[in-house]
Motif scaffolding. Structure first.
Motif, PDB file in Angstrom:
ATOM      1  N   ALA A 179     -50.746  52.037  45.833  1.00 36.73           N
ATOM      2  CA  ALA A 179     -50.844  52.214  44.385  1.00 36.73           C
ATOM      3  C   ALA A 179     -49.630  52.929  43.807  1.00 36.73           C
ATOM      4  N   ALA A 180     -48.558  53.003  44.589  1.00 35.92           N
ATOM      5  CA  ALA A 180     -47.380  53.740  44.147  1.00 35.92           C
ATOM      6  C   ALA A 180     -46.851  53.184  42.835  1.00 35.92           C
ATOM      7  N   SER A 181     -46.309  54.063  42.019  1.00 43.33           N
ATOM      8  CA  SER A 181     -45.780  53.652  40.728  1.00 43.33           C
ATOM      9  C   SER A 181     -44.269  53.767  40.752  1.00 43.33           C
ATOM     10  N   GLY A 182     -43.652  53.299  39.688  1.00 47.32           N
ATOM     11  CA  GLY A 182     -42.209  53.381  39.553  1.00 47.32           C
ATOM     12  C   GLY A 182     -41.853  53.434  38.084  1.00 47.32           C
ATOM     13  N   THR A 183     -40.651  53.021  37.751  1.00 53.93           N
ATOM     14  CA  THR A 183     -40.178  53.062  36.371  1.00 53.93           C
ATOM     15  C   THR A 183     -40.541  51.761  35.659  1.00 53.93           C
ATOM     16  N   PRO A 184     -41.241  51.842  34.522  1.00 55.89           N
ATOM     17  CA  PRO A 184     -41.626  50.621  33.807  1.00 55.89           C
ATOM     18  C   PRO A 184     -40.426  49.727  33.533  1.00 55.89           C
ATOM     19  N   GLY A 185     -40.616  48.435  33.737  1.00 50.73           N
ATOM     20  CA  GLY A 185     -39.553  47.468  33.543  1.00 50.73           C
ATOM     21  C   GLY A 185     -38.784  47.164  34.804  1.00 50.73           C
ATOM     22  N   PHE A 186     -38.920  48.037  35.814  1.00 50.13           N
ATOM     23  CA  PHE A 186     -38.188  47.852  37.070  1.00 50.13           C
ATOM     24  C   PHE A 186     -39.126  47.799  38.269  1.00 50.13           C
ATOM     25  N   VAL A 187     -40.426  47.796  38.002  1.00 48.73           N
ATOM     26  CA  VAL A 187     -41.425  47.711  39.061  1.00 48.73           C
ATOM     27  C   VAL A 187     -41.829  46.255  39.233  1.00 48.73           C
ATOM     28  N   ASP A 188     -41.869  45.804  40.457  1.00 51.01           N
ATOM     29  CA  ASP A 188     -42.320  44.444  40.744  1.00 51.01           C
ATOM     30  C   ASP A 188     -43.735  44.261  40.176  1.00 51.01           C
ATOM     31  N   PRO A 189     -43.925  43.307  39.247  1.00 50.05           N
ATOM     32  CA  PRO A 189     -45.250  43.140  38.637  1.00 50.05           C
ATOM     33  C   PRO A 189     -46.241  42.415  39.532  1.00 50.05           C
ATOM     34  N   SER A 190     -45.810  41.857  40.639  1.00 50.51           N
ATOM     35  CA  SER A 190     -46.734  41.171  41.541  1.00 50.51           C
ATOM     36  C   SER A 190     -47.693  42.186  42.172  1.00 50.51           C
ATOM     37  N   PRO A 191     -48.916  41.784  42.463  1.00 50.48           N
ATOM     38  CA  PRO A 191     -49.875  42.716  43.067  1.00 50.48           C
ATOM     39  C   PRO A 191     -49.367  43.235  44.406  1.00 50.48           C
ATOM     40  N   VAL A 192     -49.630  44.502  44.660  1.00 55.29           N
ATOM     41  CA  VAL A 192     -49.286  45.093  45.949  1.00 55.29           C
ATOM     42  C   VAL A 192     -50.294  44.629  46.996  1.00 55.29           C
ATOM     43  N   ASP A 193     -49.807  44.265  48.148  1.00 55.42           N
ATOM     44  CA  ASP A 193     -50.673  43.900  49.267  1.00 55.42           C
ATOM     45  C   ASP A 193     -51.254  45.184  49.849  1.00 55.42           C
ATOM     46  N   ALA A 194     -52.565  45.393  49.637  1.00 50.76           N
ATOM     47  CA  ALA A 194     -53.187  46.660  50.058  1.00 50.76           C
ATOM     48  C   ALA A 194     -53.195  46.821  51.566  1.00 50.76           C
ATOM     49  N   VAL A 195     -53.058  45.729  52.300  1.00 54.23           N
ATOM     50  CA  VAL A 195     -53.026  45.820  53.759  1.00 54.23           C
ATOM     51  C   VAL A 195     -51.631  46.181  54.227  1.00 54.23           C
ATOM     52  N   ARG A 196     -50.631  45.487  53.668  1.00 56.88           N
ATOM     53  CA  ARG A 196     -49.248  45.739  54.086  1.00 56.88           C
ATOM     54  C   ARG A 196     -48.665  46.983  53.432  1.00 56.88           C
ATOM     55  N   GLY A 197     -49.241  47.400  52.294  1.00 59.59           N
ATOM     56  CA  GLY A 197     -48.656  48.537  51.570  1.00 59.59           C
ATOM     57  C   GLY A 197     -47.383  48.112  50.859  1.00 59.59           C
ATOM     58  N   LEU A 198     -46.386  48.981  50.818  1.00 57.77           N
ATOM     59  CA  LEU A 198     -45.142  48.690  50.112  1.00 57.77           C
ATOM     60  C   LEU A 198     -44.253  47.788  50.958  1.00 57.77           C
ATOM     61  N   GLN A 199     -43.850  46.675  50.370  1.00 60.25           N
ATOM     62  CA  GLN A 199     -43.010  45.722  51.073  1.00 60.25           C
ATOM     63  C   GLN A 199     -41.565  45.847  50.593  1.00 60.25           C
ATOM     64  N   PRO A 200     -40.589  45.562  51.459  1.00 58.70           N
ATOM     65  CA  PRO A 200     -39.192  45.691  51.048  1.00 58.70           C
ATOM     66  C   PRO A 200     -38.828  44.777  49.893  1.00 58.70           C
ATOM     67  N   LEU A 210     -32.298  45.734  38.149  1.00 59.08           N
ATOM     68  CA  LEU A 210     -31.164  46.621  37.871  1.00 59.08           C
ATOM     69  C   LEU A 210     -29.932  45.800  37.473  1.00 59.08           C
ATOM     70  N   GLY A 211     -29.682  44.707  38.197  1.00 58.28           N
ATOM     71  CA  GLY A 211     -28.556  43.846  37.864  1.00 58.28           C
ATOM     72  C   GLY A 211     -28.708  43.217  36.494  1.00 58.28           C
ATOM     73  N   TRP A 212     -29.909  42.755  36.188  1.00 64.53           N
ATOM     74  CA  TRP A 212     -30.189  42.182  34.861  1.00 64.53           C
ATOM     75  C   TRP A 212     -29.929  43.226  33.777  1.00 64.53           C
ATOM     76  N   PHE A 213     -30.383  44.441  34.028  1.00 69.34           N
ATOM     77  CA  PHE A 213     -30.198  45.540  33.068  1.00 69.34           C
ATOM     78  C   PHE A 213     -28.714  45.819  32.835  1.00 69.34           C
ATOM     79  N   CYS A 214     -27.936  45.858  33.901  1.00 70.41           N
ATOM     80  CA  CYS A 214     -26.503  46.109  33.759  1.00 70.41           C
ATOM     81  C   CYS A 214     -25.837  45.048  32.888  1.00 70.41           C
ATOM     82  N   LEU A 215     -26.191  43.779  33.114  1.00 73.37           N
ATOM     83  CA  LEU A 215     -25.521  42.675  32.441  1.00 73.37           C
ATOM     84  C   LEU A 215     -25.988  42.452  31.011  1.00 73.37           C
ATOM     85  N   THR A 216     -27.242  42.841  30.720  1.00 72.31           N
ATOM     86  CA  THR A 216     -27.804  42.551  29.394  1.00 72.31           C
ATOM     87  C   THR A 216     -28.126  43.794  28.576  1.00 72.31           C
ATOM     88  N   GLY A 217     -28.200  44.958  29.236  1.00 72.33           N
ATOM     89  CA  GLY A 217     -28.587  46.181  28.542  1.00 72.33           C
ATOM     90  C   GLY A 217     -30.081  46.351  28.395  1.00 72.33           C
TER      91      GLY A 217
END
Length: 276
Positions: A179-200, A210-217
């Motif tokens: 259920a870990a959180s992150g910064t809105p807009g940069f968090v993967d919106p796909s559901p977290v796999d509760a069995v695998r936990g956080l995936q790379p 981050l790349g999209w943000f750099c190029l578009t603001g």
């Protein structure tokens, strides 16, 4: 971590003279601090007692902070902010704990884009390549970062990018962090796999964002409403655009996110990124 607009008095931390506030988050405030013994500048991350951890986990007890130190002590990469020690300070009912970290005087990517509007393709590549390298190192050590975002990309005085808040990293596949959180807009919106936990691949999504943000603001819109990147940035190299869009693909049945992890790093390098 954002800069607070509300004046705050720095705590008294033995052995350090605290200066201006560098940033404030939900779990900690970061101050510029000069070590009395050496005269060296550090960033002092002073945790707020009783608050939840940076990834929404356990309360920030001294043991939780020591855990952050243990994580950082086994990591050594030129594009990761290093932590050196934890120190206790008075002023709280049970005392406070601060993490002594390298100071990055060049500010954050969030601040840079706020002042510039957006970055050039070359500047974007020069940011993405080292961050992708640092994440590849973290993943190879069995960790995910969980909050790759503009506020956590810092710069040295020479402009070298560093990934900060590495202490929020979690072991790959740890289901307790699902259920870990992150910064809105940069968090993967796909559901977290509760069995695998956080995936790379969740870090891959954040890196592509981050790349999209750099190029578009701006942070990238969700897949359904996101225009092709070359329409917004006509001079973006085809390979880099494809890598970023693959990393942002929310369909976990598609190989895009895993492909994006390799492709973001490789395409950035071919587009003129720094090496190391």
């Amino acid at each position: 971590m954002e800069i607070s607009q509300v004046p705050e008095v720095p705590p008294g931390v033995p052995g350090f003279a605290l200066g201006r506030m560098l940033g404030r988050g939900g779990s900690a405030t970061v101050w510029l601090a000069r070590e009395n013994r050496t005269g060296r500048n550090f960033a002092l991350k002073c945790f707020h007692p009783g608050k939840g951890g940076p990834a929404g986990g356990e309360p920030l007890t001294e043991e939780a902070v020591r855990r952050e130190i243990r994580i950082l002590s086994v990591l050594d990469h030129q594009h990761l902010v290093k932590a050196h020690d934890a120190v206790r300070f008075p002023g709280q009912p049970e005392g406070g704990t601060a993490l002594v970290m390298d100071y990055a005087p060049g500010g954050s990517l969030a601040g840079l884009v706020a002042s510039r509007g957006k970055l050039s393709v070359g500047e974007t590549v020069t940011v993405l390549t080292p961050i992708a390298q640092a994440l590849g190192y973290l993943h190879g050590k069995g960790f995910t970062h969980a909050d790759v975002s503009p506020g956590n990309v810092l710069f040295t005085g020479q402009g070298k990018p560093l990934l900060s808040d590495v202490g929020i990293a979690r072991m790959l596949g740890d289901p307790g962090c699902a259920a870990a959180s992150g910064t809105p807009g940069f968090v993967d919106p796909s559901p977290v796999d509760a069995v695998r936990g956080l995936q790379p691949e969740r870090d891959v999504y954040s890196t592509a964002a981050l790349g999209w943000f750099c190029l578009t603001g701006q942070a990238p819109p969700r897949t359904a409403g996101r225009p092709p990147l070359p329409l917004l940035v006509p001079d973006v190299p085809r390979e880099l655009a494809a890598a970023l869009e693959a990393g942002l693909n929310e369909d976990r049945g598609h190989p895009g996110p895993l492909y994006g992890g390799r492709a973001v790093r490789d395409a950035a390098g071919r587009s003129g990124g720094v090496d190391g």
